[in-house]
Write an enzyme that holds these catalytic residues in place. Structure first.
Site, short mmCIF file in Angstrom:
data_model
loop_
_atom_site.label_atom_id
_atom_site.label_comp_id
_atom_site.label_asym_id
_atom_site.label_seq_id
_atom_site.Cartn_x
_atom_site.Cartn_y
_atom_site.Cartn_z
N ASP A 102 -0.91 5.10 3.17
CA ASP A 102 -0.75 5.53 1.78
C ASP A 102 -0.89 4.37 0.80
OD1 ASP A 102 1.80 4.27 2.54
OD2 ASP A 102 2.49 4.95 0.58
N VAL A 153 -5.98 -0.52 2.98
CA VAL A 153 -6.62 0.71 3.44
C VAL A 153 -5.74 1.94 3.19
CG1 VAL A 153 -8.01 -0.48 5.18
CG2 VAL A 153 -5.76 0.43 5.82
N GLY A 171 4.07 6.27 7.97
CA GLY A 171 2.67 5.93 8.19
C GLY A 171 2.06 6.35 9.52
N ASP A 228 0.84 -5.81 10.02
CA ASP A 228 0.34 -6.61 8.91
C ASP A 228 1.03 -7.98 8.98
OD1 ASP A 228 -1.08 -6.93 6.45
OD2 ASP A 228 0.69 -6.39 5.32
N ASP A 238 1.35 2.37 12.47
CA ASP A 238 0.05 2.55 11.81
C ASP A 238 -0.71 1.23 11.77
OD1 ASP A 238 1.86 1.46 9.96
OD2 ASP A 238 1.43 2.89 8.38
N LYS A 240 -3.98 -6.33 11.42
CA LYS A 240 -4.60 -7.25 10.45
C LYS A 240 -4.13 -8.67 10.78
CE LYS A 240 -4.73 -4.68 6.04
NZ LYS A 240 -3.92 -4.48 4.81
P1 IMP Z 1 4.38 -5.47 7.85
O1 IMP Z 1 5.85 -5.32 7.91
O2 IMP Z 1 3.95 -6.43 6.79
O3 IMP Z 1 3.71 -5.77 9.17
O4 IMP Z 1 3.82 -4.12 7.29
C1 IMP Z 1 3.70 -3.00 8.02
C2 IMP Z 1 3.69 -1.80 7.13
O5 IMP Z 1 3.03 -2.06 5.88
C3 IMP Z 1 2.88 -0.73 7.79
O6 IMP Z 1 3.69 0.09 8.58
C4 IMP Z 1 2.25 0.00 6.62
O7 IMP Z 1 3.06 1.08 6.25
C5 IMP Z 1 2.21 -0.99 5.49
N1 IMP Z 1 0.84 -1.51 5.26
C6 IMP Z 1 0.33 -2.71 5.61
N2 IMP Z 1 -0.96 -2.83 5.26
C7 IMP Z 1 -1.30 -1.65 4.69
C8 IMP Z 1 -2.54 -1.14 4.14
O8 IMP Z 1 -3.60 -1.79 4.10
N3 IMP Z 1 -2.48 0.12 3.64
C9 IMP Z 1 -1.33 0.88 3.65
N4 IMP Z 1 -0.18 0.45 4.17
C10 IMP Z 1 -0.15 -0.80 4.68
MG MG Z 2 4.57 2.08 6.80
#
Ligand code: IMP
Ligand code: MG
Length: 188
Positions: A167, A161, A47, A106, A103, A134
């Site tokens: 992606d 997004v 990403g 989340d 990227d 986010k």
């Molecule tokens: P986390 O481990 O939940 O913080 O997620 C992080 C990863 O989820 C990021 O590196 C992204 O690749 C993916 N991700 C989270 N939200 C989105 C989104 O809205 N669109 C695309 N990929 C996302």
């Molecule tokens: Mg990712």
């Protein structure tokens, strides 16, 4: 097939992103130029590849660039919660200032996993530079290491997004902007 027609609306245009990336690059240059040891930028694949490529060209310092790969997402839009490092670093980060380039933050699962990993490899400080954050979806708290700082491009509303590296099911990464995917695409 026109990828643009699957996007409901654009959140940040190519120009807005590049302007913000330039600002982040200047900020990182200022913050790291006085350190005795040059930084290592570690992108989280896949990403962050576009963000990292644009960002490094806005940082006026000697540096190393590397990638880690973390598996956490399947083909859906919600994290399965248990990320794993699936591709190792090439650069030795022991005693180095690492700037982790993401990227998006989340739930925070990916970030806390990569921070733990870099810590175990002996990084002396760990900063995070993410294009999007986010905050509404945060589940896991993460801590920066040493004199690490947190840099964020934009705060993102709670939409899924795509574009500029983001992606859905390994598609849409090449769109030059960040936009909201039409829900019917991932609901179908
Ligand atoms: P986390 O481990 O939940 O913080 O997620 C992080 C990863 O989820 C990021 O590196 C992204 O690749 C993916 N991700 C989270 N939200 C989105 C989104 O809205 N669109 C695309 N990929 C996302
Ligand atoms: Mg990712």
């Amino acid at each position: 097939m026109d990828l643009n027609s699957d996007v409901e609306r654009i959140l940040w245009t190519e120009e807005q992103i590049l302007e913000r990336v330039s600002e982040l690059g200047s900020q990182l240059t200022r913050d790291f130029e006085s350190r005795a040891i040059t930084p290592v930028l570690v992108g989280v694949a896949t990403g962050a590849f576009i963000f990292l490529a644009d960002l490094v060209r806005k940082i006026q310092l000697p540096m190393n660039v590397d990638f880690v790969r973390v598996e956490s997402y399947g083909s859906g839009t919600v994290s399965n919660g248990k990320p794993k490092i699936s591709c190792d670093l090439k650069v030795d980060v022991r005693g180095r200032h690492v700037i982790l380039v993401e990227d998006i933050v989340d739930t925070g699962n990916t970030l806390s996993c990569v921070i733990d990993y870099l810590k175990s490899k002996g990084a002396s400080s760990i900063s995070v530079c993410t294009l999007l954050d986010k905050p509404a979806r945060r589940k896991v708290h993460f801590e920066l290491v040493g004199e690490g700082k947190y840099y964020c491009g934009f705060e993102c509303p709670d939409y899924f997004v795509v574009g500029y590296g983001f992606d859905f099911d390994e598609q849409y990464r090449n769109l030059p902007y960040v936009g909201v995917l039409k829900p019917e695409i991932y609901e179908s």
